[in-house]
Enzyme design. Structure first.
Site, mmCIF file in Angstrom:
data_model
loop_
_atom_site.group_PDB
_atom_site.id
_atom_site.type_symbol
_atom_site.label_atom_id
_atom_site.label_comp_id
_atom_site.label_asym_id
_atom_site.label_seq_id
_atom_site.Cartn_x
_atom_site.Cartn_y
_atom_site.Cartn_z
ATOM 1 N N LYS A 1 54.614 38.681 30.038
ATOM 2 C CA LYS A 1 53.234 39.009 29.640
ATOM 3 C C LYS A 1 53.227 40.461 29.195
ATOM 4 C CE LYS A 1 49.717 36.283 32.005
ATOM 5 N NZ LYS A 1 48.637 36.270 33.010
ATOM 6 N N ARG B 1 57.399 41.177 14.078
ATOM 7 C CA ARG B 1 57.028 39.926 14.783
ATOM 8 C C ARG B 1 57.977 39.598 15.942
ATOM 9 N NH1 ARG B 1 56.323 37.916 9.391
ATOM 10 N NH2 ARG B 1 54.178 38.339 8.733
ATOM 11 N N HIS C 1 40.393 43.047 37.792
ATOM 12 C CA HIS C 1 40.314 43.609 36.440
ATOM 13 C C HIS C 1 38.916 44.151 36.151
ATOM 14 C CE1 HIS C 1 44.098 41.362 34.760
ATOM 15 N NE2 HIS C 1 44.391 42.414 35.487
ATOM 16 N N ASN D 1 47.560 34.966 39.085
ATOM 17 C CA ASN D 1 46.348 35.744 38.832
ATOM 18 C C ASN D 1 45.429 35.758 40.058
ATOM 19 O OD1 ASN D 1 43.973 36.414 36.506
ATOM 20 N ND2 ASN D 1 46.085 36.819 35.952
ATOM 21 N N ARG E 1 51.099 29.032 36.225
ATOM 22 C CA ARG E 1 51.183 30.497 36.102
ATOM 23 C C ARG E 1 49.840 31.150 36.455
ATOM 24 N NH1 ARG E 1 54.319 34.502 31.961
ATOM 25 N NH2 ARG E 1 53.690 36.371 33.090
ATOM 26 N N HIS F 1 42.848 38.530 40.746
ATOM 27 C CA HIS F 1 42.771 39.385 39.555
ATOM 28 C C HIS F 1 41.446 39.308 38.803
ATOM 29 C CE1 HIS F 1 46.949 40.126 40.307
ATOM 30 N NE2 HIS F 1 47.068 40.870 39.226
ATOM 31 N N GLU G 1 51.237 30.187 30.580
ATOM 32 C CA GLU G 1 50.068 30.065 31.465
ATOM 33 C C GLU G 1 49.196 28.853 31.124
ATOM 34 O OE1 GLU G 1 47.751 33.668 31.519
ATOM 35 O OE2 GLU G 1 47.310 33.451 33.645
ATOM 36 N N HIS H 1 46.012 49.550 39.494
ATOM 37 C CA HIS H 1 45.882 48.092 39.429
ATOM 38 C C HIS H 1 46.038 47.455 40.815
ATOM 39 C CE1 HIS H 1 46.317 44.054 37.795
ATOM 40 N NE2 HIS H 1 47.486 43.930 38.406
ATOM 41 N N LYS I 1 57.841 34.938 41.395
ATOM 42 C CA LYS I 1 57.370 35.027 40.005
ATOM 43 C C LYS I 1 58.315 34.299 39.048
ATOM 44 C CE LYS I 1 55.113 37.670 36.550
ATOM 45 N NZ LYS I 1 54.380 38.844 36.137
ATOM 46 N N GLU J 1 50.633 43.425 45.072
ATOM 47 C CA GLU J 1 51.150 42.255 44.330
ATOM 48 C C GLU J 1 52.180 41.496 45.181
ATOM 49 O OE1 GLU J 1 49.794 41.298 41.575
ATOM 50 O OE2 GLU J 1 49.499 42.928 40.135
HETATM 51 N N1 LIG Z 1 52.613 42.002 32.586
HETATM 52 C C1 LIG Z 1 52.461 41.638 33.834
HETATM 53 O O1 LIG Z 1 52.830 40.546 34.235
HETATM 54 C C2 LIG Z 1 51.839 42.608 34.791
HETATM 55 C C3 LIG Z 1 51.872 42.314 36.154
HETATM 56 C C4 LIG Z 1 51.295 43.207 37.035
HETATM 57 C C5 LIG Z 1 50.729 44.390 36.572
HETATM 58 N N2 LIG Z 1 50.748 44.652 35.237
HETATM 59 C C6 LIG Z 1 50.210 45.923 34.745
HETATM 60 O O2 LIG Z 1 50.985 46.970 35.310
HETATM 61 C C7 LIG Z 1 50.201 48.153 35.380
HETATM 62 C C8 LIG Z 1 50.301 48.772 36.742
HETATM 63 O O3 LIG Z 1 51.640 49.140 36.978
HETATM 64 P P1 LIG Z 1 52.002 50.345 37.955
HETATM 65 O O4 LIG Z 1 51.282 50.193 39.228
HETATM 66 O O5 LIG Z 1 53.466 50.475 37.944
HETATM 67 O O6 LIG Z 1 51.283 51.578 37.270
HETATM 68 P P2 LIG Z 1 51.803 52.666 36.202
HETATM 69 O O7 LIG Z 1 52.735 52.124 35.220
HETATM 70 O O8 LIG Z 1 50.545 53.285 35.712
HETATM 71 O O9 LIG Z 1 52.606 53.692 37.116
HETATM 72 C C9 LIG Z 1 51.943 54.333 38.168
HETATM 73 C C10 LIG Z 1 52.359 55.798 38.271
HETATM 74 O O10 LIG Z 1 53.645 55.884 38.834
HETATM 75 C C11 LIG Z 1 54.460 56.755 38.052
HETATM 76 N N3 LIG Z 1 55.836 56.330 38.243
HETATM 77 C C12 LIG Z 1 56.381 55.136 37.905
HETATM 78 N N4 LIG Z 1 57.651 55.099 38.320
HETATM 79 C C13 LIG Z 1 57.918 56.276 38.926
HETATM 80 C C14 LIG Z 1 59.040 56.800 39.594
HETATM 81 N N5 LIG Z 1 60.173 56.098 39.752
HETATM 82 N N6 LIG Z 1 58.964 58.064 40.070
HETATM 83 C C15 LIG Z 1 57.822 58.783 39.962
HETATM 84 N N7 LIG Z 1 56.707 58.323 39.376
HETATM 85 C C16 LIG Z 1 56.762 57.071 38.871
HETATM 86 C C17 LIG Z 1 53.921 56.584 36.670
HETATM 87 O O11 LIG Z 1 54.293 57.639 35.823
HETATM 88 C C18 LIG Z 1 52.420 56.519 36.943
HETATM 89 O O12 LIG Z 1 51.880 57.799 37.082
HETATM 90 C C19 LIG Z 1 48.773 47.735 35.048
HETATM 91 O O13 LIG Z 1 48.474 48.094 33.726
HETATM 92 C C20 LIG Z 1 48.809 46.234 35.197
HETATM 93 O O14 LIG Z 1 47.858 45.608 34.394
HETATM 94 C C21 LIG Z 1 51.284 43.790 34.358
HETATM 95 O O1 LIG Z 2 52.210 37.295 35.276
HETATM 96 C C1 LIG Z 2 51.091 36.809 35.402
HETATM 97 O O2 LIG Z 2 50.773 35.744 34.865
HETATM 98 C C2 LIG Z 2 50.061 37.494 36.208
HETATM 99 O O3 LIG Z 2 48.912 37.098 36.202
HETATM 100 C C3 LIG Z 2 50.509 38.670 37.015
HETATM 101 C C4 LIG Z 2 49.427 39.693 37.272
HETATM 102 O O4 LIG Z 2 49.803 40.380 38.456
HETATM 103 C C5 LIG Z 2 49.296 40.738 36.188
HETATM 104 O O5 LIG Z 2 48.405 41.743 36.595
HETATM 105 C C6 LIG Z 2 48.948 40.260 34.801
HETATM 106 O O6 LIG Z 2 49.090 41.312 33.861
HETATM 107 C C7 LIG Z 2 47.521 39.775 34.665
HETATM 108 O O7 LIG Z 2 47.430 39.114 33.476
HETATM 109 P P1 LIG Z 2 46.081 38.760 32.722
HETATM 110 O O8 LIG Z 2 46.497 37.607 31.896
HETATM 111 O O9 LIG Z 2 45.053 38.407 33.747
HETATM 112 O O10 LIG Z 2 45.711 39.956 31.936
HETATM 113 ZN ZN LIG Z 3 48.568 42.134 38.680
#
Ligand SMILES: NC(=O)c1ccc[n+]([C@@H]2O[C@H](COP(=O)([O-])OP(=O)(O)OC[C@H]3O[C@@H](n4cnc5c(N)ncnc54)[C@H](O)[C@@H]3O)[C@@H](O)[C@H]2O)c1
Ligand SMILES: O=C(O)C(=O)C[C@@H](O)[C@H](O)[C@H](O)COP(=O)(O)O
Ligand SMILES: [Zn+2]
Length: 364
Positions: free
Chosen positions: A147, A125, A256, A249, A245, A252, A241, A268, A231, A189
């Site tokens: 998130k 947990r 998505h 989005n 927050r 988005h 959110e 993404h 952010k 982003e």
């Molecule tokens: N939690 C949040 O707040 C939040 C915010 C924005 C996006 N996201 C999520 O993040 C993901 C997208 O992230 P992303 O664009 O980083 O994609 P990703 O994690 O899929 O990475 C993209 C590619 O880059 C490669 N890579 C990463 N770092 C590298 C490096 N230093 N050198 C060489 N290759 C490298 C990875 O192996 C992969 O092939 C999505 O799933 C999206 O939903 C989450």
């Molecule tokens: O941090 C947040 O809040 C965001 O919405 C950032 C987004 O860039 C990110 O892609 C996030 O993962 C989207 O969240 P979701 O709640 O729409 O799945």
């Molecule tokens: Zn995003």
């Protein structure tokens, strides 16, 4: 802003668990043992196959510092955000007797920080997690804010938890190996942050696009710092959110749905790019955003070489996907729109004909 000394951007939550630092600089790995602290004995380093060497370096650094460090190598990119992959990580944690005082470290892009954060949120947990983002998108967005989540067959990030990290180490040296396309999609982003909160970001990209897409340039560091500042300020106020927050989005809701329609073959950031133009057209159509500001979305994203249109024949499935957006309330779709640059707000859309009309502006 652009110096070689680390920059620290604090996230100040309402509890000590939601208060942490985002450290931006170079050669930051040596800080990790101290951040984890003396109570932590075991550390699981989660990294994708593509970053095996980096994951091994992190594991070795931790072992040298006296931790019992194990790695979990997971599939690359969006393939990581699956229940089975979380299950694999839980198995590694179980087999290595991880307790509540142990920790997870993620090394990778946003897919890894999302999956690894979710594993940390759910193991016993909740255990500590430190993110070491290696993609631009991971640095400016995914690693910050707590998130976490995985996808299901019905859509993106449908299962997850809010679980703030103990710290985020943004080591800009990691960008040296990041392919150009990954850097550019991450900039979507950054552009989003520019439109919702910090127009200087937009000016920097428009004034010198070459520098903005050169990982080693001081402009990239400034863009990283400015986006994280946007952010951090928002999530400090509203971790779960319940209010502003939602502005993070922006773009988005459609993004998505596109990712789902494309079975995650689009990055993404590329989907967010199209989603931003759609949200701007929607804002213009309801009279909330002026022509120049709406047009600026398309022009800056095109300058970066990001997509700004999507297939005309996909509308029905996109609408279906958008209904499952987390901002929806019952049958009511809700969108982040702009009332001007730096002035986000919400729009409730009971009648989907408005959405269809806005979609015609981006359909190809
Ligand atoms: N939690 C949040 O707040 C939040 C915010 C924005 C996006 N996201 C999520 O993040 C993901 C997208 O992230 P992303 O664009 O980083 O994609 P990703 O994690 O899929 O990475 C993209 C590619 O880059 C490669 N890579 C990463 N770092 C590298 C490096 N230093 N050198 C060489 N290759 C490298 C990875 O192996 C992969 O092939 C999505 O799933 C999206 O939903 C989450
Ligand atoms: O941090 C947040 O809040 C965001 O919405 C950032 C987004 O860039 C990110 O892609 C996030 O993962 C989207 O969240 P979701 O709640 O729409 O799945
Ligand atoms: Zn995003």
């Amino acid at each position: 802003m652009a110096t070689d000394a680390p920059t620290i951007i604090p996230v100040t939550g309402t509890t000590s668990e939601s208060t942490y630092d985002v450290v931006i600089g170079r050669g930051l790995l040596e800080r990790l043992p101290e951040i984890l602290g003396e109570r932590v004995r075991r550390v699981l380093v989660i990294h994708p196959r593509a970053l095996r060497a980096t994951g091994d370096t992190v594991r070795a650094e931790l072992a040298d510092a006296g931790f019992t460090a194990v790695t979990a190598e997971i599939p690359d990119a969006e393939e990581a955000k699956h229940l089975q992959v979380a299950g694999f990580c839980w198995q590694v944690l179980g087999q290595n007797d991880f307790t509540r005082s142990d920790a997870v470290v993620t090394v990778g892009g946003g897919a890894v920080t999302d999956l690894g954060g979710f594993v940390a949120a759910t193991w016993l947990r909740g255990v500590r997690v430190v993110h070491l983002p290696t993609s631009l998108l991971g640095m400016v967005d995914a690693a910050v804010g707590g998130k976490t989540g995985i996808n299901t067959s019905e859509g993106k990030n449908l299962v997850g938890a809010f679980h703030p990290p103990a710290a985020v180490l943004v080591d800009l040296d990691a960008l040296a190996t990041l392919p150009k396309n990954e850097l550019v999609t991450g900039l979507a982003e950054v552009v989003k942050c520019g439109f919702i909160a910090d127009p200087v970001i937009l000016d920097l990209i428009e004034q010198d696009t070459d520098a903005a897409t050169d990982a080693s340039s001081p402009v990239v560091r400034e863009l990283v710092e400015r986006s994280i500042a946007v952010k951090a300020a928002i999530v400090s106020d509203d971790l779960r959110e319940a209010g502003r927050r939602e502005y993070l989005n922006y773009g988005h809701t459609l993004a998505h749905a596109i990712e789902l329609a494309e079975r995650y073959s689009w990055r993404h950031g590329a989907a967010v790019s199209v989603g931003l133009v759609f949200a701007a057209e929607l804002s213009r159509m309801v009279g909330r955003l002026g022509d120049a500001e709406a047009d600026r979305h398309r022009s800056i994203l095109e300058l970066l070489g990001l997509p700004v249109t999507y297939r005309r024949d996909r509308w029905a499935s996109l609408l279906d996907g958008m209904r499952r957006d987390k901002k929806s309330r019952g049958d009511l779709l809700r969108f982040v729109v702009l009332d001007g640059i730096g002035r986000p707000g919400m729009l409730e859309v009971p009648d989907t004909s408005l959405l269809f009309a806005a979609y015609q502006e981006i359909a190809s």
